[in-house]
Design a protein around this motif. Structure first.
Motif, short mmCIF file in Angstrom:
data_model
loop_
_atom_site.label_atom_id
_atom_site.label_comp_id
_atom_site.label_asym_id
_atom_site.label_seq_id
_atom_site.Cartn_x
_atom_site.Cartn_y
_atom_site.Cartn_z
N ASP A 62 0.83 -1.21 0.00
CA ASP A 62 0.00 0.00 0.00
C ASP A 62 0.87 1.26 0.00
O ASP A 62 1.74 1.42 0.85
N LEU A 63 0.59 2.16 -0.95
CA LEU A 63 1.32 3.40 -1.07
C LEU A 63 0.36 4.57 -1.24
O LEU A 63 -0.85 4.39 -1.24
N ALA A 64 0.92 5.77 -1.39
CA ALA A 64 0.15 6.96 -1.73
C ALA A 64 1.07 7.90 -2.48
O ALA A 64 2.30 7.80 -2.39
N ASN A 65 0.47 8.85 -3.21
CA ASN A 65 1.29 9.73 -4.02
C ASN A 65 2.30 10.53 -3.20
O ASN A 65 3.42 10.79 -3.64
N ASN A 66 1.92 10.92 -1.98
CA ASN A 66 2.80 11.79 -1.18
C ASN A 66 3.67 11.03 -0.18
O ASN A 66 4.32 11.65 0.66
N ALA A 73 8.69 9.68 -3.25
CA ALA A 73 9.89 8.84 -3.14
C ALA A 73 9.55 7.37 -2.90
O ALA A 73 10.23 6.48 -3.42
N ALA A 74 8.51 7.10 -2.11
CA ALA A 74 8.15 5.70 -1.82
C ALA A 74 7.69 5.00 -3.10
O ALA A 74 8.06 3.85 -3.35
N GLU A 75 6.88 5.68 -3.90
CA GLU A 75 6.44 5.07 -5.15
C GLU A 75 7.60 4.84 -6.10
O GLU A 75 7.67 3.82 -6.81
N GLY A 100 -5.13 12.68 -2.13
CA GLY A 100 -6.04 13.47 -1.31
C GLY A 100 -5.33 14.49 -0.45
O GLY A 100 -5.87 15.54 -0.13
N TRP A 101 -4.09 14.20 -0.07
CA TRP A 101 -3.29 15.13 0.72
C TRP A 101 -2.34 15.89 -0.20
O TRP A 101 -2.14 15.53 -1.36
N THR A 102 -1.72 16.93 0.33
CA THR A 102 -0.89 17.81 -0.48
C THR A 102 0.26 17.06 -1.16
O THR A 102 1.02 16.35 -0.52
N MET A 103 0.35 17.25 -2.49
CA MET A 103 1.40 16.61 -3.27
C MET A 103 2.27 17.63 -3.98
O MET A 103 3.47 17.48 -4.07
N TRP A 104 1.67 18.68 -4.53
CA TRP A 104 2.47 19.74 -5.16
C TRP A 104 1.82 21.08 -4.87
O TRP A 104 0.69 21.17 -4.40
N GLU A 105 2.57 22.14 -5.11
CA GLU A 105 2.12 23.49 -4.78
C GLU A 105 0.99 23.95 -5.69
O GLU A 105 0.81 23.44 -6.79
#
Length: 342
Positions: A62-66, A73-75, A100-105
């Protein structure tokens, strides 16, 4: 040297449960790759833990974009392991990610808009070098975006074949029911809900989310079953040295969570684990998995020894009604409110 998975990976002690009212089974222990698999993790140690887990029957990652740090980095690291070692076993794996959580500005790199969800999914697929997700989640309920828009983005990924299944994470009971209804109207089932849940954190029981998932046929995969390490055995009322722990970083676990009442409860739980000839980790995982509504417990690890400790729960998953009552009494004074929005 090319990795070859153990021929005994499905003949050991791993158990698999159906996810809600679906045909998909998950291992009762799944591996989450949050901050422990970011930029500070080198390839050899990542491969060591991932391959050991897979050889023991852990098929869900299980991962997430952030996830990192830094975000992404995890992905990227998981994608490296996939490309170099795991590619032949892709069809034996359940790989999930979230947005769903902050990934880029900027205004389009956070929350639950269609633009953010779809862009995030495409970026995550590229980072991991895979063609599809087995599960893709809305990582949190976003009160500022119409739920129809967020669920519509998940349904779009499903129809594109980029997500075989879709799910939600950290949605309260009311929004869980609404999300399931919206997806059903779109012809897409909501497979799974990923909330935090532990001996010390029971909000999904208290607000009705667990009962709703059971009623609606949605599986539950519990993250943070060790309460961010509080139930790992590292912390108790006799220890004051936090060096080398999550609490010392004051990032995912704030040291102020370790108040005396919590540590006193941990001490009592430690005695129960000792009486069962288990580690604190194994007791905590067995407690979460005692519920038939829970498909899997999602663990995060830093070392191979921690992974081995978690998998040791498979030797003794059963809890009697008397033991459960004793655990509940011991934990009562140390309960933590971690429901969404708190």
């Amino acid at each position: 040297m090319t990795y070859r998975a153990s021929d005994a990976r499905y003949g050991g002690g791993m158990q698999y449960r159906y996810t809600g009212r679906s045909g998909l089974k998950l291992p009762v222990i799944s591996l989450g790759l949050w901050q422990n698999f970011g930029g500070t993790r080198d390839y050899p140690s990542a491969f060591e833990m991932l391959s050991y887990a897979f050889d023991k029957g852990v098929t869900h990652f299980d991962l997430a974009n952030n996830y990192g740090p830094p975000p992404g980095a995890a992905e990227e690291l998981f994608g490296d392991v996939m490309a170099r070692d795991f590619r032949p076993y892709r069809d034996e794996m359940i790989i999930s990610s979230k947005a769903g959580w902050t990934m880029w500005e900027g205004p389009y790199g956070d929350r639950g808009s269609r633009k953010y969800i779809l862009a995030s999914a495409d970026q995550s697929l590229k980072r991991m070098g895979i063609e599809y997700f087995d599960i893709f989640y809305s990582h949190r309920y976003d009160s500022e975006t119409p739920l129809e828009e967020t669920m519509g983005a998940l349904a779009h990924l499903h129809r594109q074949g980029k997500a075989l299944y879709v799910g939600i994470s950290m949605y309260p009971e009311k929004q869980t029911r609404e999300a399931v209804r919206i997806l059903k109207d779109m012809g897409v089932p909501c497979l799974i809900h990923q909330p935090n849940y532990s001996i010390l954190n029971r909000w999904i029981e208290e607000d009705g989310t667990m009962a709703a998932c059971d009623e609606l046929g949605v599986g539950i995969i519990a993250f943070s079953p060790l309460q961010q390490g509080i139930l790992s055995g590292k912390y108790n009322s006799l220890k004051g040295d936090l060096s080398g722990t999550r609490a010392s970083e004051n990032y995912s676990l704030s040291a102020n969570r370790l108040e005396p009442r919590v540590l006193e409860a941990v001490d009592k739980l430690g005695e129960i684990a000792k009486a069962r000839k288990q580690t604190m980790v194994q007791l905590a995982l067995a407690w979460v998995l005692r519920k038939q509504e829970v498909t899997s417990a999602l663990i995060g690890i830093r070392t191979l020894e921690q992974l081995k400790d978690c998998l040791g729960v498979l030797d003794n998953l059963e809890l009697s009604a008397e033991e459960i009552a004793t655990i509940d009494a011991a934990a009562k004074g140390g309960l933590i409110d971690s429901r969404p929005g708190r």
